[in-house]
Design an enzyme around this catalytic site. Structure first.
Site, PDB file in Angstrom:
ATOM      1  N   HIS A 107       0.822  -1.212   0.000  1.00 10.02           N
ATOM      2  CA  HIS A 107       0.000   0.000   0.000  1.00 10.02           C
ATOM      3  C   HIS A 107       0.859   1.266   0.000  1.00 10.02           C
ATOM      4  O   HIS A 107       0.390   2.343   0.340  1.00 10.02           O
ATOM      5  CB  HIS A 107      -0.937   0.011   1.210  1.00 10.02           C
ATOM      6  CG  HIS A 107      -2.199   0.785   0.987  1.00 10.02           C
ATOM      7  ND1 HIS A 107      -3.204   0.356   0.163  1.00 10.02           N
ATOM      8  CD2 HIS A 107      -2.612   1.977   1.459  1.00 10.02           C
ATOM      9  CE1 HIS A 107      -4.185   1.240   0.144  1.00 10.02           C
ATOM     10  NE2 HIS A 107      -3.844   2.248   0.925  1.00 10.02           N
ATOM     11  N   ASP A 148      -8.244   4.119   8.539  1.00  5.81           N
ATOM     12  CA  ASP A 148      -9.521   4.183   7.815  1.00  5.81           C
ATOM     13  C   ASP A 148      -9.720   2.959   6.929  1.00  5.81           C
ATOM     14  O   ASP A 148     -10.859   2.529   6.708  1.00  5.81           O
ATOM     15  CB  ASP A 148      -9.573   5.442   6.943  1.00  5.81           C
ATOM     16  CG  ASP A 148      -9.689   6.702   7.780  1.00  5.81           C
ATOM     17  OD1 ASP A 148     -10.216   6.623   8.893  1.00  5.81           O
ATOM     18  OD2 ASP A 148      -9.254   7.770   7.308  1.00  5.81           O
ATOM     19  N   GLU A 179     -13.399  12.813  12.082  1.00  8.53           N
ATOM     20  CA  GLU A 179     -12.638  13.208  10.910  1.00  8.53           C
ATOM     21  C   GLU A 179     -13.368  14.364  10.232  1.00  8.53           C
ATOM     22  O   GLU A 179     -14.388  14.861  10.726  1.00  8.53           O
ATOM     23  CB  GLU A 179     -12.432  12.041   9.935  1.00  8.53           C
ATOM     24  CG  GLU A 179     -11.434  11.005  10.439  1.00  8.53           C
ATOM     25  CD  GLU A 179     -10.974  10.035   9.366  1.00  8.53           C
ATOM     26  OE1 GLU A 179     -11.297  10.242   8.169  1.00  8.53           O
ATOM     27  OE2 GLU A 179     -10.279   9.054   9.728  1.00  8.53           O
TER      28      GLU A 179
END
Length: 506
Positions: free
Chosen positions: A97, A155, A268
């Site tokens: 990632h 997240d 957030e």
């Protein structure tokens, strides 16, 4: 003539010698001895998969890939790499990632950490021992079966534990419980010398704090002992809209200041801009056109996103929190929406978006993401200079823009991870998560450079997250007061600089 022949011969010898010294790792053939009992995978499909990452911006081709069956496999590989006839570099890779080849190695060996996946919950349910290649979504599933779960999350849950801890691990719970690296009790690490060491705040503490946020420079994490707590059953999930940035940030900061009270568990924020895609799906169908019109009218709309976890919907605390949100916050009247979802579905919410993008062929595209930490004292300068005068003035934007505060005291400064070195209680997390095409990638990267340049010229002391620098002076500036200690740890734990060369630090 004889002198000419001699000169040509000398030049030829020098060229050959120079070539031998400058031979890149791409040209080295790695032959692992049978005594290592390791299989080096070199088939085209394996090599191709290991050459790419989520960023889809770079291609870095390794010499081979191993799939370890145990930590000792990695130990033997690194010991051989450091002491064998041919020295080669090694990169640990989970889900890949990274954004610009940070989990790759040119011509060296990639260790496929997903081959090590396991979750064991302690008898007292206070922690879980997790293999580094395990995905966070699997950690959630396994721990929830026992009625517990980690206290902080990223997240996106479909990334590996080891990769996350090597960077930091941030999300909407950071203000309450700190980043993921602040919720680790113990680690098993294999250093660049092949040593297998267990470390914690009291045992091999220099290594423990070094690898947490250490970008894979000192060792490969193979096991992490993760803090657990009660796993809630459900989440009240809110989104509220603001047209005023000051009101938006003031309310965000108010909510994180209530972390030890009966406040929210997750916080957030997003930014909707009229030159980008406005996702109104969270709001009821009857309100979605109103939201779109609101963005069109103001140009920029701010979305405060919060969640409160719970078990029993009849408990007074749930109604108290909802009442506080309704009465004490300054969002635009009528522009609040609430969903009631399972705890798992809330934490795994990004997977739904991923499935949508994959179905449209929009997931495996270039991702020129820019992640920043900005001091609270400069967040309005950042907003005016970056959001209003750079992003909003682009012809179009594609992707997500996140902006939310976190409490500085939840970070441990002994760890390698960096946040702005300023004397402030609140730091803002900025995520400019853009998607690109091969045609406009360069343009979007130039926008990121413009943002960085603005911050530098304006004296905003930002720090990047998931960054990729190619100049040593940029790394020295990034680590600031920690650089000397960081360099010493590299010499101590990975003296031959074998680990994670894709970071381009040493």
């Amino acid at each position: 003539m004889a002198n000419l022949r001699l000169m040509i011969t000398l030049i030829t010898v020098l060229v050959c010698l120079f070539s031998s010294f400058t031979k890149s790792s791409k040209d080295i053939r790695i032959d692992l001895p049978k005594s290592l009992n390791l299989t080096l995978l070199t088939d085209p499909s394996t090599i191709s998969a290991a050459s790419q990452d989520f960023g889809n911006i770079t291609t870095v081709t390794p010499g081979g890939v191993i799939c370890p069956s145990s930590s000792s496999d990695i130990s033997r590989l690194l010991h051989y790499a450091a002491n064998g006839k041919i020295t080669f570099q090694v990169a640990a890779r989970g889900q890949g990632h990274s954004l610009k080849g940070q989990a790759s190695v040119s011509g060296g060996v990639v260790v496929n950490m997903t081959c090590l996946s396991d979750v064991v919950v302690s008898k007292d349910k206070k922690y879980a021992d997790v293999a580094a290649g395990t995905l966070w979504v699997d950690v959630l599933k396994k721990t929830a079966e026992k009625g517990v779960s980690p206290v902080c999350w990223t997240d996106y849950l479909h990334i590996s534990v080891g990769g996350t801890l090597s960077n930091g691990g941030i999300g909407g719970q950071v203000f309450r419980n700190g980043p993921l690296i602040s919720n680790v009790l113990e680690l098993d690490v294999i250093t660049g010398k092949g040593e297998m060491l267990t470390c914690s705040p009291k045992l091999n503490s220099e290594l423990f704090y070094g690898v947490l946020g250490g970008l894979g420079q000192f060792g490969i994490i193979t096991r992490a002992r993760i803090v657990l707590d009660h796993a809630p059953k459900r989440a009240k999930w809110f989104r509220m809209l603001y047209s005023d940035f000051t009101a938006f940030t003031k309310d965000q900061e108010r909510l994180i200041s209530m972390a030890n009270d009966i406040g929210v568990d997750y916080l957030e924020g997003q930014i909707f801009m009229s030159n980008g895609v406005v996702d109104t799906s969270f709001f009821p169908p009857s309100d979605q056109s109103k939201v779109a019109d609101l963005v069109k009218k103001h140009g920029i709309i701010y979305v405060l996103e919060a969640a409160k976890y719970y078990d029993d919907p009849n408990l007074p605390i749930i109604h108290t929190v909802i009442d506080k949100l309704n009465k004490s916050l300054s969002y635009l009247p009528g522009f609040i929406s609430m969903h009631d979802v399972t705890y798992f579905d809330f934490l795994n919410r990004v997977q739904v978006e991923e499935n949508k993008l994959r179905s449209l062929g929009l997931w495996e595209v270039p991702h020129p993401w820019l992640n920043l930490y900005v001091p609270k004292s400069r967040i309005h300068d950042f907003h005016n200079g970056v959001v209003k005068n750079i992003l909003y003035k682009q012809k179009s934007t594609t992707g997500l823009a996140l902006l939310y505060p976190t409490n500085r005291n939840k970070w441990n400064n002994r760890m390698s991870a960096m946040i702005p070195e300023v004397d402030e209680d609140v730091i803002y997390v900025i995520g400019l998560l853009q998607s690109a095409t091969p045609q406009n990638l360069q343009e979007m990267e130039s926008v990121n450079e413009k943002i960085i340049r603005f911050c530098k010229d304006s004296g905003i002391k930002i720090k990047q997250y998931l960054m990729h620098y190619t100049r040593k002076e940029d790394w020295i500036d990034h680590f600031g007061s920690k650089w000397n200690d960081f360099s010493k740890k590299k010499e101590l734990f990975d003296p031959k600089k074998l680990l994670s060369p894709g970071q381009d630090i040493f």
